[in-house]
Write a protein that holds these residues in place. Structure first.
Motif, PDB file in Angstrom:
ATOM      1  N   ARG A   6      46.153  34.470  25.443  1.00 52.58           N
ATOM      2  CA  ARG A   6      45.658  34.538  26.816  1.00 52.58           C
ATOM      3  C   ARG A   6      46.815  34.493  27.809  1.00 52.58           C
ATOM      4  NH1 ARG A   6      40.836  30.397  27.605  1.00 52.58           N
ATOM      5  NH2 ARG A   6      40.773  31.440  29.616  1.00 52.58           N
ATOM      6  N   ALA A   7      47.801  33.628  27.540  1.00 49.77           N
ATOM      7  CA  ALA A   7      48.964  33.543  28.433  1.00 49.77           C
ATOM      8  C   ALA A   7      49.760  34.846  28.418  1.00 49.77           C
ATOM      9  CB  ALA A   7      49.850  32.371  28.020  1.00 49.77           C
ATOM     10  N   GLY A   8      49.974  35.401  27.244  1.00 49.12           N
ATOM     11  CA  GLY A   8      50.687  36.676  27.149  1.00 49.12           C
ATOM     12  C   GLY A   8      49.945  37.789  27.852  1.00 49.12           C
ATOM     13  N   PHE A   9      48.632  37.806  27.665  1.00 52.98           N
ATOM     14  CA  PHE A   9      47.787  38.808  28.321  1.00 52.98           C
ATOM     15  C   PHE A   9      47.924  38.695  29.836  1.00 52.98           C
ATOM     16  CE2 PHE A   9      43.934  40.232  30.358  1.00 52.98           C
ATOM     17  CZ  PHE A   9      43.632  41.420  29.715  1.00 52.98           C
ATOM     18  N   GLU A  10      47.815  37.474  30.350  1.00 54.11           N
ATOM     19  CA  GLU A  10      47.860  37.269  31.798  1.00 54.11           C
ATOM     20  C   GLU A  10      49.228  37.617  32.371  1.00 54.11           C
ATOM     21  OE1 GLU A  10      46.491  36.424  35.622  1.00 54.11           O
ATOM     22  OE2 GLU A  10      45.491  36.991  33.770  1.00 54.11           O
ATOM     23  N   GLY A  11      50.295  37.238  31.693  1.00 53.71           N
ATOM     24  CA  GLY A  11      51.626  37.600  32.161  1.00 53.71           C
ATOM     25  C   GLY A  11      51.820  39.106  32.199  1.00 53.71           C
ATOM     26  N   ALA A  12      51.346  39.789  31.165  1.00 53.73           N
ATOM     27  CA  ALA A  12      51.443  41.251  31.128  1.00 53.73           C
ATOM     28  C   ALA A  12      50.596  41.878  32.234  1.00 53.73           C
ATOM     29  CB  ALA A  12      51.007  41.763  29.756  1.00 53.73           C
ATOM     30  N   ARG A  13      49.399  41.326  32.462  1.00 57.52           N
ATOM     31  CA  ARG A  13      48.523  41.854  33.511  1.00 57.52           C
ATOM     32  C   ARG A  13      49.191  41.756  34.881  1.00 57.52           C
ATOM     33  NH1 ARG A  13      45.402  40.495  37.474  1.00 57.52           N
ATOM     34  NH2 ARG A  13      45.836  38.280  37.201  1.00 57.52           N
ATOM     35  N   LEU A  14      49.790  40.620  35.150  1.00 59.50           N
ATOM     36  CA  LEU A  14      50.476  40.447  36.437  1.00 59.50           C
ATOM     37  C   LEU A  14      51.617  41.449  36.581  1.00 59.50           C
ATOM     38  CD1 LEU A  14      50.560  36.558  36.539  1.00 59.50           C
ATOM     39  CD2 LEU A  14      49.181  38.059  37.994  1.00 59.50           C
ATOM     40  N   ASN A  15      52.352  41.666  35.514  1.00 56.81           N
ATOM     41  CA  ASN A  15      53.466  42.613  35.530  1.00 56.81           C
ATOM     42  C   ASN A  15      52.970  44.023  35.817  1.00 56.81           C
ATOM     43  OD1 ASN A  15      55.606  44.397  34.555  1.00 56.81           O
ATOM     44  ND2 ASN A  15      56.560  42.519  33.810  1.00 56.81           N
ATOM     45  N   VAL A  16      51.902  44.425  35.147  1.00 50.13           N
ATOM     46  CA  VAL A  16      51.355  45.769  35.359  1.00 50.13           C
ATOM     47  C   VAL A  16      50.874  45.922  36.793  1.00 50.13           C
ATOM     48  CG1 VAL A  16      49.512  47.371  34.709  1.00 50.13           C
ATOM     49  CG2 VAL A  16      50.760  46.141  32.938  1.00 50.13           C
ATOM     50  N   ARG A  17      50.152  44.930  37.298  1.00 48.31           N
ATOM     51  CA  ARG A  17      49.635  45.017  38.668  1.00 48.31           C
ATOM     52  C   ARG A  17      50.755  45.197  39.689  1.00 48.31           C
ATOM     53  NH1 ARG A  17      44.549  46.546  39.504  1.00 48.31           N
ATOM     54  NH2 ARG A  17      43.128  45.358  38.227  1.00 48.31           N
ATOM     55  N   ILE A  18      51.831  44.472  39.508  1.00 48.60           N
ATOM     56  CA  ILE A  18      52.970  44.598  40.435  1.00 48.60           C
ATOM     57  C   ILE A  18      53.530  46.017  40.386  1.00 48.60           C
ATOM     58  CG2 ILE A  18      55.370  43.892  40.803  1.00 48.60           C
ATOM     59  CD1 ILE A  18      54.420  41.044  39.961  1.00 48.60           C
ATOM     60  N   ASN A  19      53.661  46.558  39.183  1.00 46.52           N
ATOM     61  CA  ASN A  19      54.211  47.911  39.043  1.00 46.52           C
ATOM     62  C   ASN A  19      53.283  48.960  39.637  1.00 46.52           C
ATOM     63  OD1 ASN A  19      56.449  46.894  37.752  1.00 46.52           O
ATOM     64  ND2 ASN A  19      55.646  47.256  35.705  1.00 46.52           N
ATOM     65  N   ASP A  56      41.005  46.543  34.114  1.00 46.80           N
ATOM     66  CA  ASP A  56      39.690  45.918  34.292  1.00 46.80           C
ATOM     67  C   ASP A  56      38.918  45.873  32.977  1.00 46.80           C
ATOM     68  OD1 ASP A  56      40.247  45.545  36.969  1.00 46.80           O
ATOM     69  OD2 ASP A  56      39.115  47.319  37.625  1.00 46.80           O
ATOM     70  N   ARG A  57      38.969  46.962  32.220  1.00 44.11           N
ATOM     71  CA  ARG A  57      38.277  47.007  30.931  1.00 44.11           C
ATOM     72  C   ARG A  57      38.880  46.005  29.965  1.00 44.11           C
ATOM     73  NH1 ARG A  57      39.463  48.926  26.301  1.00 44.11           N
ATOM     74  NH2 ARG A  57      41.142  50.265  27.021  1.00 44.11           N
ATOM     75  N   LEU A  58      40.205  45.942  29.919  1.00 45.14           N
ATOM     76  CA  LEU A  58      40.867  45.007  29.022  1.00 45.14           C
ATOM     77  C   LEU A  58      40.564  43.560  29.398  1.00 45.14           C
ATOM     78  CD1 LEU A  58      44.302  46.821  28.603  1.00 45.14           C
ATOM     79  CD2 LEU A  58      42.608  46.414  26.792  1.00 45.14           C
ATOM     80  N   GLN A  59      40.488  43.266  30.691  1.00 38.15           N
ATOM     81  CA  GLN A  59      40.129  41.911  31.117  1.00 38.15           C
ATOM     82  C   GLN A  59      38.728  41.562  30.628  1.00 38.15           C
ATOM     83  OE1 GLN A  59      41.406  41.996  35.478  1.00 38.15           O
ATOM     84  NE2 GLN A  59      41.731  39.871  34.867  1.00 38.15           N
ATOM     85  N   HIS A  60      37.828  42.491  30.755  1.00 38.10           N
ATOM     86  CA  HIS A  60      36.451  42.280  30.297  1.00 38.10           C
ATOM     87  C   HIS A  60      36.443  42.068  28.779  1.00 38.10           C
ATOM     88  CE1 HIS A  60      32.563  43.724  28.709  1.00 38.10           C
ATOM     89  NE2 HIS A  60      32.096  42.994  29.700  1.00 38.10           N
ATOM     90  N   ASP A  61      37.179  42.911  28.069  1.00 38.87           N
ATOM     91  CA  ASP A  61      37.216  42.819  26.600  1.00 38.87           C
ATOM     92  C   ASP A  61      37.851  41.498  26.145  1.00 38.87           C
ATOM     93  OD1 ASP A  61      36.091  45.328  26.609  1.00 38.87           O
ATOM     94  OD2 ASP A  61      37.900  46.364  25.916  1.00 38.87           O
ATOM     95  N   ALA A  62      38.883  41.048  26.852  1.00 41.21           N
ATOM     96  CA  ALA A  62      39.540  39.785  26.495  1.00 41.21           C
ATOM     97  C   ALA A  62      38.590  38.611  26.714  1.00 41.21           C
ATOM     98  CB  ALA A  62      40.808  39.594  27.314  1.00 41.21           C
ATOM     99  N   ALA A  63      37.889  38.627  27.843  1.00 41.84           N
ATOM    100  CA  ALA A  63      36.930  37.560  28.114  1.00 41.84           C
ATOM    101  C   ALA A  63      35.815  37.546  27.084  1.00 41.84           C
ATOM    102  CB  ALA A  63      36.356  37.718  29.517  1.00 41.84           C
ATOM    103  N   LYS A  64      35.338  38.711  26.720  1.00 49.00           N
ATOM    104  CA  LYS A  64      34.270  38.812  25.725  1.00 49.00           C
ATOM    105  C   LYS A  64      34.754  38.336  24.347  1.00 49.00           C
ATOM    106  CE  LYS A  64      30.771  41.906  23.975  1.00 49.00           C
ATOM    107  NZ  LYS A  64      30.109  43.181  24.092  1.00 49.00           N
ATOM    108  N   ALA A  65      35.997  38.623  24.029  1.00 50.95           N
ATOM    109  CA  ALA A  65      36.539  38.250  22.711  1.00 50.95           C
ATOM    110  C   ALA A  65      36.645  36.749  22.544  1.00 50.95           C
ATOM    111  CB  ALA A  65      37.916  38.886  22.509  1.00 50.95           C
ATOM    112  N   ILE A  66      36.768  36.003  23.639  1.00 44.12           N
ATOM    113  CA  ILE A  66      36.939  34.552  23.502  1.00 44.12           C
ATOM    114  C   ILE A  66      35.703  33.755  23.902  1.00 44.12           C
ATOM    115  CG2 ILE A  66      39.449  34.601  23.688  1.00 44.12           C
ATOM    116  CD1 ILE A  66      39.150  33.858  26.626  1.00 44.12           C
ATOM    117  N   GLU A  67      34.604  34.415  24.187  1.00 45.78           N
ATOM    118  CA  GLU A  67      33.409  33.649  24.551  1.00 45.78           C
ATOM    119  C   GLU A  67      32.775  32.985  23.358  1.00 45.78           C
ATOM    120  OE1 GLU A  67      30.223  37.127  25.045  1.00 45.78           O
ATOM    121  OE2 GLU A  67      31.129  36.618  26.952  1.00 45.78           O
TER     122      GLU A  67
END
Length: 108
Positions: free
Chosen positions: A66-79, A97-108
């Motif tokens: 989750r931490a790696g995902f979030e760090g990567a997401r922030l990096n992509v958004r900035i770019n 957006d799709r990946l965020q949804h999929d990540a949340a679903k994977a850990i529910e």
């Protein structure tokens, strides 16, 4: 970024090189997001079917993913804000957006 920029042609070449580099700098963390989602899906299966003594290991793995995902997401958004190819940036934004949804679903 350290390229000559005294003529219009040099400025255009510099701008193109920066955009090319930004695209690469977007694809790498986007790949990390994709891999993190895939691993989160596997972690759920391991938690469900693995040995109960590994529960803390799975929990740690999920936290790190989750931490790696979030760090990567922030990096992509900035770019994305710096990219001039708006069609590409829009496609990536939809994928985020799709990946965020999929990540949340994977850990529910």
């Amino acid at each position: 970024i350290r390229q000559p920029k005294s003529s219009a042609a040099e400025r255009a070449a510099r701008k193109a090189a920066i955009q090319h580099a930004l695209t690469g700098a977007t694809e790498v963390p986007l790949g990390i997001m994709r891999a993190s989602v895939a691993a989160l899906r596997h972690a759920k299966a391991v938690a469900a079917h693995g040995h109960s003594a590994a529960a803390s290991d799975v929990g740690t793995a999920v936290a790190l993913l989750r931490a790696g995902f979030e760090g990567a997401r922030l990096n992509v958004r900035i770019n994305l804000d710096q990219l001039t190819d708006r069609a590409y940036a829009d496609r990536v934004a939809v994928e985020i957006d799709r990946l965020q949804h999929d990540a949340a679903k994977a850990i529910e």
